[in-house]
Design a protein around this motif. Structure first.
Motif, PDB file in Angstrom:
ATOM      1  N   LEU A  75      43.503   0.670  70.733  1.00  0.00           N
ATOM      2  CA  LEU A  75      44.496   1.253  71.748  1.00  0.00           C
ATOM      3  C   LEU A  75      45.939   1.320  71.384  1.00  0.00           C
ATOM      4  O   LEU A  75      46.240   0.202  71.146  1.00  0.00           O
ATOM      5  N   LEU A  76      46.586   2.420  71.155  1.00  0.00           N
ATOM      6  CA  LEU A  76      48.064   2.461  70.844  1.00  0.00           C
ATOM      7  C   LEU A  76      48.729   2.768  71.894  1.00  0.00           C
ATOM      8  O   LEU A  76      48.548   3.663  72.768  1.00  0.00           O
ATOM      9  N   ILE A  77      49.838   1.865  72.088  1.00  0.00           N
ATOM     10  CA  ILE A  77      50.806   2.391  73.338  1.00  0.00           C
ATOM     11  C   ILE A  77      52.156   2.317  72.817  1.00  0.00           C
ATOM     12  O   ILE A  77      52.607   1.599  71.752  1.00  0.00           O
ATOM     13  N   TRP A  78      52.777   3.250  73.155  1.00  0.00           N
ATOM     14  CA  TRP A  78      53.945   3.774  72.299  1.00  0.00           C
ATOM     15  C   TRP A  78      55.192   4.280  73.528  1.00  0.00           C
ATOM     16  O   TRP A  78      54.846   5.116  74.006  1.00  0.00           O
ATOM     17  N   GLY A  79      56.130   3.440  73.154  1.00  0.00           N
ATOM     18  CA  GLY A  79      57.631   4.134  73.691  1.00  0.00           C
ATOM     19  C   GLY A  79      58.100   5.116  72.973  1.00  0.00           C
ATOM     20  O   GLY A  79      58.673   4.741  71.705  1.00  0.00           O
TER      21      GLY A  79
END
Length: 298
Positions: A240-244
């Motif tokens: 799972l990639l989380i990105w701002g």
């Protein structure tokens, strides 16, 4: 207790310990039941286990055993000499050794910044030890390094990395005025109020540990020396990639290129999130983390 953690919101229930591993000594914070499914949280630069204060209690309340080490070179953890000691393979093997110390050989890992680079490398080079991984605002290190050389926009964002390659001068500049340069970077790269003065005091105490600052910078120096594949192999570990998307340090295109490597990958992008999105959007992100790891409990 970890240096400067007393009285910081979110860390009141943390238990602090030291893992004396064959290869390194790692100081870590822990929350949650000791018989719960283990999740290891890996911080980045210039952070510490404190960086996970918004995730640890939520995951612990959901029944997970949550362990956040100060990675090698940081805080009260070991600080071996030499750039080679901070190679990605060394950093990944620390996590595997810590998991084994805690009784787990199939790892669930969440990483931010450099911690996410280590998580990517675990999935690429040590996949047999991995169950699931979450990466927050860091591309795969091979993609990042290549873009620093070939992508004009990323070269601009990564100018600080080239400065850190120098010897002695970066340490001298960063130590001035009680580490004000690092404090300014944390403030300017995040939403207003994300960091408070109590945290800055705790960070300053960690940065001021003997050999800490040089060891922290060696992570960058080691990456610049390392030969990485131009085209990383596909990743089979669930990711799972989380990105701002308002990250000051990495182009969003690198995030999309990284998640494209994953055969079982999902992503969550925050248009108004910065490099510190896990601090800015903790409720939403914590819900996604628990959903992602929930199947491990069934």
């Amino acid at each position: 207790m970890a240096t400067g953690m007393a009285g910081i919101a979110g860390m009141e229930e943390a238990r602090f310990s030291v893992a004396h591993l064959d290869r390194i000594t790692l100081h870590y914070a822990e929350m949650g039941p000791e018989d719960g499914p283990l999740i290891i949280l890996l911080h980045g630069f210039p952070d510490s286990c404190l960086g996970w204060r918004y995730q640890m209690s939520a995951l612990a309340k959901a029944g997970f055993r949550v362990v956040a080490p100060d990675q090698r070179g940081y805080g009260l953890s070991g600080k071996p000499r030499g750039v080679a000691s901070y190679d990605l393979d060394e950093l990944a093997d620390d996590v595997i050794a810590l998991g084994a110390h805690l009784g787990e050989t199939q790892l669930r890992v969440i990483g931010h910044d450099w911690g996410a680079s280590v998580a990517w490398w675990l999935c690429s080079a040590r996949a047999d030890h991995m169950d699931k991984a979450v990466m927050i605002n860091a591309p795969h290190p091979a993609i990042w390094k290549k873009a620093m050389q070939s992508d004009r926009a990323q070269r601009k964002r990564s100018r600080y990395v080239r400065r850190l390659k120098l010897r002695i001068l970066p340490e001298m500049a960063i130590r001035r005025r009680n580490y004000q340069a690092l404090v300014d970077v944390l403030r300017m790269s995040s939403r207003e109020g994300v960091f408070d003065e109590a945290e800055f005091d705790a960070y300053r105490r960690n940065w001021d540990q003997p050999k800490a600052l040089t060891s922290m910078i060696h992570w960058y120096r080691a990456l610049l020396k390392k030969k990485l594949p131009d085209t990383p192999s596909p990743i089979r570990v669930p990711v799972l990639l989380i990105w701002g998307e308002k990250d000051d340090f990495a182009e969003t295109s690198l995030a999309k290129e990284s998640i494209a490597l994953c055969e079982r990958g999902g992503s969550l992008f925050f248009k108004e999130g910065t490099h510190w999105v896990h601090r800015e959007e903790p409720d939403h992100i914590n819900d996604m983390l628990m959903l992602f790891f929930h199947s491990d409990q069934e």
